[in-house]
Write a protein that holds these residues in place. Structure first.
Motif, short mmCIF file in Angstrom:
data_model
loop_
_atom_site.label_atom_id
_atom_site.label_comp_id
_atom_site.label_asym_id
_atom_site.label_seq_id
_atom_site.Cartn_x
_atom_site.Cartn_y
_atom_site.Cartn_z
N SER A 89 0.84 -1.19 0.00
CA SER A 89 0.00 0.00 0.00
C SER A 89 0.88 1.24 0.00
CB SER A 89 -0.94 0.02 1.21
OG SER A 89 -0.19 0.05 2.42
N ASP A 103 1.08 5.58 0.75
CA ASP A 103 0.53 6.54 1.72
C ASP A 103 -0.84 7.03 1.25
OD1 ASP A 103 2.77 6.27 3.27
OD2 ASP A 103 3.76 8.08 2.51
N ILE A 113 -3.41 4.36 2.06
CA ILE A 113 -3.70 4.32 3.50
C ILE A 113 -4.61 5.47 3.90
CG2 ILE A 113 -2.66 4.53 5.79
CD1 ILE A 113 -0.19 3.09 4.62
N LYS A 114 -4.35 6.66 3.35
CA LYS A 114 -5.18 7.82 3.68
C LYS A 114 -6.59 7.65 3.15
CE LYS A 114 -5.58 12.83 3.30
NZ LYS A 114 -7.03 12.71 3.03
N ALA A 122 -8.22 4.93 2.55
CA ALA A 122 -8.93 3.94 3.36
C ALA A 122 -9.32 4.52 4.72
CB ALA A 122 -8.06 2.70 3.54
N SER A 123 -8.40 5.25 5.32
CA SER A 123 -8.66 5.84 6.64
C SER A 123 -9.83 6.81 6.60
CB SER A 123 -7.40 6.55 7.14
OG SER A 123 -7.63 7.16 8.39
N ASP A 124 -9.99 7.50 5.48
CA ASP A 124 -11.08 8.46 5.34
C ASP A 124 -12.45 7.80 5.44
OD1 ASP A 124 -9.30 10.53 5.08
OD2 ASP A 124 -9.40 10.62 2.88
N ASP A 128 -12.86 4.99 7.38
CA ASP A 128 -12.75 4.15 8.58
C ASP A 128 -12.29 2.72 8.27
OD1 ASP A 128 -13.57 6.23 10.25
OD2 ASP A 128 -15.68 5.78 9.89
N ALA A 176 -8.74 0.41 7.97
CA ALA A 176 -7.30 0.37 8.22
C ALA A 176 -6.67 -0.68 7.31
CB ALA A 176 -7.02 0.03 9.68
#
Length: 362
Positions: A5, A7, A10-11, A13-15, A17, A19
């Motif tokens: 993955s 960065d 990752i961001k 996906a994090s947006d 919820d 991980a």
């Protein structure tokens, strides 16, 4: 869990919820092989309660994760295809049998499902298939049907109807036979031959999902059918949501003429975006719409099978002609279809149902 993955991944996906976790990077291992390694969690003592595997392609890696590292986790196996039906749909009349491939893939799907704690069929057709395939086997896991929620690719209210008459087909275009591209091509030829010269914007076919190595072959097959009388554009597969949004927004109608389709997520997303659709009667989505008594007039469900009195290409030609020559009513009916579907399907309900089934396991 993903092999690698960035960065940006990752961001993103994090947006929402989510991980993303990856295994340790080991030189020489390809992406699939990396999925056999233990994922690296931020908390090294954390273990998952549930492991989900999708289909015969990725389901094996989910099974390996449970067997090697997380024996206490529940494993859920999602069924996305019917191997026998799909391989049969790829066969040319009088051509080579795909029996061996179908049998191998069916057995693998069945073995992965049989060893899971919970099996989820995407839509009613695939749920029925895996239910029957597991008859007579013991132990037999719990089986449930899941219909996805509607996820609009863009805000339909903010999109103006397209000016041109673009017809969109999304899918692996190198599967020319199973995706029914020949049916649409022959039908579109009839529509174009009927199109008055005084009428602007003759139909244009757009194929999204053409593998680079297959583009020349797909072009040759379309050229043989069209004989230069129909315009078309080949577009490569893309995982860009922005491109998918543009394709849908720019289309007068989305076509799914597959000779077999386990469900039909591409057409489902078109419905979610208020885009008129014409979908194969030989699909799980068509079965779900019929069981839910949701359709348009004339019907958005079109057969890909010839009958003793009528050819499938004539059915598709008439259906395409209606949508292109009645754009406003077709768009209004597409809006009504989305509205009625949104009353019976949503992601929250689907996820709650899945969690309830997991809670009910012994």
């Amino acid at each position: 869990m993903v092999p690698r993955s960035t960065d940006e991944d990752i961001k993103a996906a994090s947006d929402v919820d989510v991980a993303l976790v990856t295994p340790a990077s080991i030189p020489g291992l390809n992406s699939r092989e990396l999925l056999l390694l233990r994922p690296v969690f931020a908390d090294s003592s954390w273990e998952p309660d549930v492991i989900i595997g999708h289909g015969r392609v990725l389901g094996s890696y989910a099974a390996a994760q449970k067997q090697q590292f997380f024996s206490r986790a529940r494993r859920v196996h999602f069924v996305h295809t019917d191997a026998e039906q799909l391989e049969a749909a790829k066969e040319m009349p009088g051509g080579t049998s795909r029996m061996a491939s179908a049998d191998e893939r069916r057995n693998l799907e069945r073995d992965l499902a049989r060893s899971a704690d919970l099996v989820v069929g995407v839509g009613p057709m695939l749920t029925a298939t895996i239910t029957d395939d597991l008859i007579g086997l013991s132990p037999r896991p719990k089986i449930m049907c899941m219909v996805p929620g509607l996820r609009s690719a863009f805000d339909p209210a903010s999109a103006s109807p397209p000016v041109r008459n673009a017809l969109l087909v999304v899918g692996r275009a190198d599967d020319f036979q199973s995706k029914g591209i020949d049916i649409v091509a022959d039908a579109l030829l009839k529509v174009v031959d009927r199109w008055p010269q005084s009428r602007p914007h003759p139909p244009v076919l757009v194929l999204r999902g053409v593998p680079g190595e297959a583009a020349t072959d797909v072009k040759a097959r379309l050229d043989e059918i069209f004989e230069g009388r129909v315009a078309y554009h080949l577009r490569p597969y893309s995982d860009s949501e922005e491109l998918v949004k543009q394709d849908l927004a720019q289309s007068r109608v989305m076509l799914m003429p597959s000779r077999h389709e386990g469900f039909g997520l591409a057409a489902f997303e078109a419905i979610a975006s208020d885009i008129p659709v014409l979908i194969s009667a030989e699909s799980g989505l068509a079965q779900f719409l019929r069981e839910s008594h949701i359709d348009t007039e004339p019907s958005s469900i079109v057969t890909t099978r010839n009958t003793s009195t009528r050819l499938a290409i004539d059915e598709w030609a008439d259906a395409i002609w209606y949508v292109l020559t009645h754009p406003a009513p077709s768009r209004a009916q597409a809006h009504e279809m989305r509205k009625r579907l949104s009353e019976i399907v949503d992601w929250r309900t689907a996820v709650d149902y899945l969690l309830a089934e997991l809670d009910g396991l012994d």
